[in-house]
Scaffold this motif. Structure first.
Motif, short mmCIF file in Angstrom:
data_model
loop_
_atom_site.label_atom_id
_atom_site.label_comp_id
_atom_site.label_asym_id
_atom_site.label_seq_id
_atom_site.Cartn_x
_atom_site.Cartn_y
_atom_site.Cartn_z
N UNK A 345 9.43 77.88 -35.82
CA UNK A 345 9.61 77.48 -37.21
C UNK A 345 8.58 76.48 -37.71
N UNK A 346 7.81 75.89 -36.81
CA UNK A 346 6.80 74.91 -37.20
C UNK A 346 5.43 75.57 -37.31
N UNK A 347 4.50 74.97 -38.05
CA UNK A 347 3.17 75.57 -38.20
C UNK A 347 2.49 75.81 -36.86
N UNK A 348 1.60 76.81 -36.82
CA UNK A 348 0.94 77.20 -35.58
C UNK A 348 0.12 76.07 -34.98
N UNK A 349 -0.43 75.21 -35.83
CA UNK A 349 -1.32 74.15 -35.35
C UNK A 349 -0.59 72.88 -34.95
N UNK A 350 0.74 72.91 -34.89
CA UNK A 350 1.50 71.71 -34.55
C UNK A 350 1.09 71.16 -33.18
N UNK A 351 0.76 72.05 -32.25
CA UNK A 351 0.42 71.61 -30.90
C UNK A 351 -1.01 71.09 -30.79
N UNK A 352 -1.86 71.40 -31.77
CA UNK A 352 -3.29 71.03 -31.66
C UNK A 352 -3.52 69.53 -31.46
N UNK A 353 -2.79 68.63 -32.16
CA UNK A 353 -3.02 67.19 -31.94
C UNK A 353 -2.72 66.71 -30.53
N UNK A 354 -2.03 67.53 -29.72
CA UNK A 354 -1.71 67.11 -28.36
C UNK A 354 -2.97 66.83 -27.56
N UNK A 355 -4.03 67.59 -27.81
CA UNK A 355 -5.25 67.43 -27.03
C UNK A 355 -5.96 66.10 -27.33
N UNK A 356 -6.25 65.78 -28.62
CA UNK A 356 -6.88 64.48 -28.86
C UNK A 356 -5.99 63.29 -28.51
N UNK A 357 -4.68 63.43 -28.67
CA UNK A 357 -3.78 62.33 -28.29
C UNK A 357 -3.82 62.10 -26.78
N UNK A 358 -3.74 63.19 -26.02
CA UNK A 358 -3.80 63.06 -24.55
C UNK A 358 -5.14 62.48 -24.12
N UNK A 359 -6.21 62.89 -24.80
CA UNK A 359 -7.53 62.36 -24.46
C UNK A 359 -7.64 60.88 -24.78
N UNK A 360 -6.99 60.44 -25.85
CA UNK A 360 -6.97 59.01 -26.17
C UNK A 360 -6.30 58.23 -25.05
N UNK A 361 -5.16 58.73 -24.58
CA UNK A 361 -4.49 58.06 -23.47
C UNK A 361 -5.34 58.01 -22.22
N UNK A 362 -6.01 59.13 -21.90
CA UNK A 362 -6.87 59.15 -20.73
C UNK A 362 -8.09 58.26 -20.90
N UNK A 363 -8.63 58.18 -22.11
CA UNK A 363 -9.76 57.30 -22.36
C UNK A 363 -9.43 55.84 -22.13
N UNK A 364 -8.16 55.49 -22.32
CA UNK A 364 -7.73 54.13 -22.05
C UNK A 364 -7.47 53.89 -20.57
N UNK A 365 -6.72 54.80 -19.95
CA UNK A 365 -6.25 54.51 -18.59
C UNK A 365 -7.21 54.95 -17.48
N UNK A 366 -8.01 55.99 -17.71
CA UNK A 366 -8.88 56.48 -16.65
C UNK A 366 -9.95 55.48 -16.23
N UNK A 367 -10.71 54.89 -17.17
CA UNK A 367 -11.67 53.87 -16.74
C UNK A 367 -11.01 52.66 -16.11
#
Length: 442
Positions: A345-367
């Protein structure tokens, strides 16, 4: 002048940045094409194997790269790894079956594992601790241009011509810079290093673990007796041999380096599963254009680089283990987006922000985890420590992806399977949040 571009550091900083730029460009442009390539080769069911082969080979590449770096410095593994990357692109581009594509990805993982460990070891060997987070932020920044150009261009080329053109084009674009880089690195001579008995890696153990990881990825691609046997055999081999490549107490989260190595695996496993399955969901189930999927990869790379810069420049006064916790909370938001993206029922692109959000978290914790691991590492063992981080990173990716794959195939429908796979990621994130204090520097 005390900085990463001071005269004493300038040459090595430029070389490390060049290596990161080249490998980042190849990696980011390839990833959006994998769902299309596996579909074209009639191997969608084996997508976990194609994605996991890269990670499995990185286990072996990381062990080799770490021992090589401790023995002779990072110059040789960096040079060999960049040249091997070009060869692996050609293997993948000419694939006539899903098995050849998997072999190409395996070889690419071997090169990438050696390069990643060599760079981290070189940073630990070459820079004082107060500069290491800045160097790591610069390495993340070197992914910005590849992230802007690589994924959307690869998606467009794949849409207009073929995914093969992407691989062939990357091989041509990477060949000349790689050769030039080899010449530059050969001039960066350093004193010979004594490998010593402790620096000799358990190669047979690394080979067994790498092959077991690949067999496990094959096993989760099906549900018959043969695939089940592959999963059981792979699990038994990993349980018996993988701990020999890690610091004692890693899987028990012993304070210090073991806990830090464990968290690298949990965080990378969560991110890798999102990175593999969100684009597959968007393209095969929500029927999103591959160009849009490529833009999601671009946003993720930019987010990672930006978050890494923030942790290295604005959060340098925050204890590293707290930065890990902040990154974990951001990744939890990414998982929530991915789960919501499976709802019809939600737009097809609803999941797309998951990638940049996850990358933001990894950019903080990985280094932050990398700096913590180097701080916990004994002097002269940076290569072994980086190898352990890389090994458990890949084990975490393989394990979490395998569990998510099982959840996906067990779903009553494709969308419900994706929802189950993404929901499963709450477990490693909860462990990350609870165990972060165990990584703190006394």
């Amino acid at each position: 002048m005390d900085g990463i571009f001071a005269p004493t550091h300038r040459a090595r900083t430029v070389c490390f940045a060049a290596v990161t730029f080249l490998t980042g460009f190849a990696a980011l442009a390839v990833l959006p094409t994998l769902p299309t390539a596996t579909a074209d080769l009639h191997g969608v069911a084996l997508f976990p194997l194609v994605a996991g082969c890269f990670v499995a080979a990185s286990l072996l590449g990381g062990v080799l790269g770490g021992a090589w770096s401790d023995a002779a410095g990072a110059r040789a593994p960096l040079a060999v790894g960049t040249v091997l990357t070009v060869a692996t692109l050609l293997v993948s581009a000419s694939s006539t079956s899903i098995w050849q594509l998997a072999a190409g990805r395996f070889l690419d993982g071997l090169a990438a594992g050696a390069v990643a460990v060599a760079i981290n070891a070189a940073i630990g060997q070459s820079y004082p601790e107060h500069l290491q987070s800045r160097v790591l932020a610069l390495m993340s920044g070197c992914w910005v241009i590849p992230s802007l150009v690589g994924p959307p261009l690869a998606g467009l080329v794949s849409e207009l011509w073929s995914w093969r053109v992407v691989f062939y084009g990357l091989a041509v674009l990477t060949a000349v810079p790689s050769l030039l880089l080899v010449l530059v690195l050969r001039r960066q001579d350093g004193p010979p290093r004594d490998p010593g008995p402790a620096a000799r890696p358990p190669l047979l153990v690394a080979v067994v673990v790498s092959l077991a990881a690949a067999v496990g990825q094959y096993g989760v691609s099906g549900r018959d007796a043969r695939h089940l046997l592959a999963v059981v055999a792979a699990g038994a081999l990993l349980a018996a041999f993988a701990p020999r490549l890690l610091p004692t107490g890693t899987w028990r989260a012993v304070r210090g380096l073991p806990a830090t190595v464990l968290l690298r695996g949990l965080s990378s496993g969560t991110f890798f599963t999102l990175e593999a399955y969100v684009p597959l969901l968007l393209i095969t189930e929500r029927h999103v254009n591959p160009v849009v999927s490529g833009l999601a990869f671009t946003g993720a790379a930019l987010a990672w680089a930006g978050a890494s810069w923030v942790q290295g420049n604005l959060l340098h006064g925050v204890p590293r283990h707290r930065t890990v916790l902040i990154g974990t909370l951001v990744m939890a938001a990414a998982v929530a987006c991915a789960v919501l993206g499976t709802l019809p029922g939600l737009p097809a692109l609803t999941a797309a922000p998951a990638m940049p959000l996850a990358a933001t978290g990894m950019g903080l914790l990985s280094p932050a985890l990398t700096v913590l691991s180097l701080a916990h590492s004994p002097a002269g063992h940076e290569g072994r420590t980086s190898s352990a981080m890389q090994t458990n990173q890949n084990l975490g990716q393989i394990t979490v992806l395998a569990l998510a794959s099982l959840a996906l195939t067990a779903g009553a429908s494709s969308l419900s399977g994706y929802a189950a796979a993404f929901t499963l990621l709450a477990a490693p994130l909860a462990a990350l949040a609870l165990l972060a204090p165990r990584t703190r520097i006394p």
